[in-house]
Design a protein around this motif. Sequence first.
Motif, PDB file in Angstrom:
ATOM      1  N   UNK A 172      26.690  39.464  50.818  1.00 37.11           N
ATOM      2  CA  UNK A 172      25.840  38.650  51.667  1.00 37.11           C
ATOM      3  C   UNK A 172      25.653  39.420  52.981  1.00 37.11           C
ATOM      4  N   UNK A 173      24.493  39.250  53.588  1.00 35.54           N
ATOM      5  CA  UNK A 173      24.238  39.916  54.870  1.00 35.54           C
ATOM      6  C   UNK A 173      24.219  38.876  55.976  1.00 35.54           C
ATOM      7  N   UNK A 174      24.878  39.203  57.055  1.00 34.85           N
ATOM      8  CA  UNK A 174      24.927  38.267  58.190  1.00 34.85           C
ATOM      9  C   UNK A 174      24.634  39.044  59.465  1.00 34.85           C
ATOM     10  N   UNK A 175      23.756  38.540  60.324  1.00 39.80           N
ATOM     11  CA  UNK A 175      23.550  39.221  61.610  1.00 39.80           C
ATOM     12  C   UNK A 175      24.872  39.310  62.369  1.00 39.80           C
ATOM     13  N   UNK A 176      25.104  40.428  63.038  1.00 41.72           N
ATOM     14  CA  UNK A 176      26.392  40.656  63.697  1.00 41.72           C
ATOM     15  C   UNK A 176      26.736  39.536  64.681  1.00 41.72           C
ATOM     16  N   UNK A 231      35.317  40.999  63.971  1.00 36.60           N
ATOM     17  CA  UNK A 231      34.594  40.545  65.158  1.00 36.60           C
ATOM     18  C   UNK A 231      34.548  41.667  66.201  1.00 36.60           C
ATOM     19  N   UNK A 232      35.659  42.372  66.327  1.00 40.26           N
ATOM     20  CA  UNK A 232      35.733  43.437  67.321  1.00 40.26           C
ATOM     21  C   UNK A 232      34.774  44.574  66.959  1.00 40.26           C
ATOM     22  N   UNK A 233      34.815  44.969  65.683  1.00 43.63           N
ATOM     23  CA  UNK A 233      33.962  46.075  65.255  1.00 43.63           C
ATOM     24  C   UNK A 233      32.488  45.696  65.272  1.00 43.63           C
ATOM     25  N   UNK A 234      32.219  44.372  65.112  1.00 40.45           N
ATOM     26  CA  UNK A 234      30.816  43.937  65.042  1.00 40.45           C
ATOM     27  C   UNK A 234      30.177  43.826  66.423  1.00 40.45           C
ATOM     28  N   UNK A 235      31.019  43.741  67.459  1.00 46.49           N
ATOM     29  CA  UNK A 235      30.423  43.565  68.782  1.00 46.49           C
ATOM     30  C   UNK A 235      29.817  44.908  69.201  1.00 46.49           C
ATOM     31  N   UNK A 236      28.622  44.855  69.678  1.00 45.35           N
ATOM     32  CA  UNK A 236      27.985  46.079  70.135  1.00 45.35           C
ATOM     33  C   UNK A 236      27.241  46.827  69.040  1.00 45.35           C
ATOM     34  N   UNK A 237      26.997  46.192  67.887  1.00 45.13           N
ATOM     35  CA  UNK A 237      26.170  46.880  66.901  1.00 45.13           C
ATOM     36  C   UNK A 237      24.752  46.299  66.869  1.00 45.13           C
ATOM     37  N   UNK A 238      24.421  45.555  67.904  1.00 42.69           N
ATOM     38  CA  UNK A 238      23.070  44.994  68.044  1.00 42.69           C
ATOM     39  C   UNK A 238      22.700  44.095  66.864  1.00 42.69           C
ATOM     40  N   UNK A 289      22.489  43.872  60.543  1.00 43.93           N
ATOM     41  CA  UNK A 289      23.299  42.887  59.831  1.00 43.93           C
ATOM     42  C   UNK A 289      24.578  43.504  59.297  1.00 43.93           C
ATOM     43  N   UNK A 290      25.621  42.707  59.270  1.00 37.51           N
ATOM     44  CA  UNK A 290      26.880  43.132  58.665  1.00 37.51           C
ATOM     45  C   UNK A 290      26.809  42.762  57.191  1.00 37.51           C
ATOM     46  N   UNK A 293      27.536  48.527  60.245  1.00 41.93           N
ATOM     47  CA  UNK A 293      26.819  49.700  60.752  1.00 41.93           C
ATOM     48  C   UNK A 293      27.511  50.991  60.312  1.00 41.93           C
ATOM     49  N   UNK A 294      27.833  51.060  59.041  1.00 43.17           N
ATOM     50  CA  UNK A 294      28.461  52.229  58.413  1.00 43.17           C
ATOM     51  C   UNK A 294      29.953  52.385  58.708  1.00 43.17           C
ATOM     52  N   UNK A 295      30.502  51.534  59.528  1.00 43.33           N
ATOM     53  CA  UNK A 295      31.966  51.489  59.609  1.00 43.33           C
ATOM     54  C   UNK A 295      32.411  50.516  58.517  1.00 43.33           C
TER      55      UNK A 295
END
Lengths: 367, 407
Positions: free
Chosen positions: A127-131, A204-211, A214-215, A229-231
């Motif tokens: 599933x894709x979710x906006x960061x 949550x930490x890794x997702x912050x700052x990826x604009x 979508x995760x 974002x490839x991490x």
Amino acid sequence: MNIQVAQSSLLWGLNIVSRVVPSSSPMPILTGVLIETWKGAARLTATDLESAVQCTIPARIMQEGAAVLPLKLFAELVRRLPPQDITLSLRENEMVAITWEKAQYNLNGFKPDEFPKMMMVERERGVEVPADTLIEMIKSTVYAAASSEDRNISLTGVLVQVKQGKLTMATCDGIRIACISRDTDYGGQSYEFIVPAKVMQEVARLSSGVDDTPVKIFFTENQVLFDINSVLLASRLIDAKFPDYQQIIPNRYYTSMALDSNEFFSACERAALVPREGANYIRLQFSASGVVITSAASSVGTVYEEVPGVLTGEPLDISFNPRFLLDGLKVVLGKPLVFDGTGPSSIACISSPEFRDFFYLVLPLRR
Amino acid sequence: MEYDILLCDLDAFFASVEQRDNPELRDKPVIVGGRPEHRGVVSTCSYQARAFGVRSAMPMSQAMRLCPQAVVLAGDMRKYQEVSRQVTKIYAHYACALEIVSIDEAYVAVPRGLGQEMGCLIRSRVRNELQLPVSVGVSVNKLLAKIACGLAKPDGIRCLLPGQVEEVLWPMPVETLPGVGPNTAKRLHDAGIRTISQLAQCSPDHLQAKLGKFGPVLYMYAHGIDERPLETEREVKSVSEEITFPEDKHDPAEVIATLALLSEEVGFRLRKHGLWAKTVTLKLRFSDFSTITRSKTLSEPVNTDSTIYHVARQLFVEHKGRPPWRLAGVQASNLVRDHLNQLNMLHGPDEVREERISRAADELRKKYGRPVLHRAGTVLLAKGERFVSGGKSKKPDGLSPCHVKPS
């Protein structure tokens, strides 16, 4: 292996993977970072066997290969290097030469083929979710998960439910339940799984700052993979049955009060200062004019505060451990607040009409 | 406002109650206490028994040698507590302030100048309404009231004014003063100080050098000066129960069973006072009299029998040392009042049932005046060991004495 990487991107990558690395481990290789060449770039991986983080950084490949270096020491060194290109080349006996300008450090490493394989998570169901949505969902729930020592391991994680058109996260530690749902375009079968709370915090930490990227969340029977974002962050799922929290949701409330969340939160927070010693509760008395907050500790003093509110239904006299009350209030801070009660010794609910599909159920103290 | 202070002390309290309720016992030596074969001690003895040299806290075996014809009773703590409440009611009627020292002793503050008169009233009311003898010491502070009461016994009233200190107090041995135990007494004796008169002639500095902070206080006592206020509300600081085994225990299972029993007792008393404990302490004495205490502090305060027992048992398992054991004790401290239990949606039948059991056991106990329900594990213990009764001392932080009652 012989590669050249920029100090800044290497440091960025090491910082990302360092979060899952144990400082000591019965398996020494787990304190290491795997560096390997991959599709014309360098890939860094660290794992504690429960979860693993992987990221890719640009590199000039002179010779393909892999190496494992003790992560803490390596990261400390890279942090202190000048901002320029660094060469990493594998020598005999797993030693890695780290070269820049006129300097060369040789660090002893581990055998790369002994490094645990990154969990292979099939990218079939996902599933894709906006960061920003994902961060909001995690922050609204993760604090109510039980501590990692809890006997009931299902409670130490965040329940994720994927249904047609809906993604739901829920946590429960026995005293409270936090639950939030958001729309998704997922159209497949329904699934649910439990992700360790620690991993969710990391997501949550890794997702912050990826604009707005979508995760992507992929899941199998026993693993989950977050592609941020490839991490990549992969984790084992908690293999346990999450309590059926739906059946705890009250059918109806007897007391309902609309309040200003900022005013109510500040008052509760102040009132909670007093009973720190000994008896630890604050008392809320809801009546037609609003709510009266009182607390007392014989050694400290007493508190009385009124917050205006609009009551629907019955008056209510209820006491809470302030920590559990404040946790839920924090989520709806700044938005209109609705407090719903079912009785002095039964469950209460915190929600906001402006923060849809979120609720926080909390049990009071027995009177 | 200034007060006269009375110390009212019920004479041979437990024995007097027994003699009152059983005419056959009047004029006979009566001893209330534990049985000699269980290493019991004398709790109270009638004045007829005292004539033979029997004293409180004396081992029962010794008391029996001194006075073989004495009537020995196990005693009924519940009855004594009830009588004590009736007596306190009378005191409270006259008191401006009241300090309950123990089950048979209380300080009563009355308006200055009325001490003698009020003391006589209290004595006659206790005698007429409850048929019990009470001795009253009258003075201006606790120290002199206590000394006066000692002089009034048995069944009398005595007034001791500050002007009489030299004549009455000074000839007495230093041990008469409160706070002078064997250690302090020995240090004073070593310095050649045996009477209060000698003490009064020392300089406060000299005493401070010898005894520390207590020195100057003792100097004031020797001059009949005592600034201690009445402790009208005694805060319970800890609740504890301990037991000296009739015979040293070699089997850890029996000690664990005893801990269950003691935990039930501690839990009951906590619940009775509406208290919760954050710390549970295990006390163990080995056959060589070496003693250890080990504590565990919990994140959430507790007061159910089972939670106290589980902590005590865990402490025992971790620190049990080498058998045999002579004494085991359980203490609950770090007490909080007004604790509300956090409800938990996942608490299954176990926790709920445990609370219900505690409540039911408390109710039964109140009804029958002694514990009726026990944990199954305690059947390991001999029948006579299964009844533990709380001692009368509730001194802060002290482990109260515990008697083994014959069943």
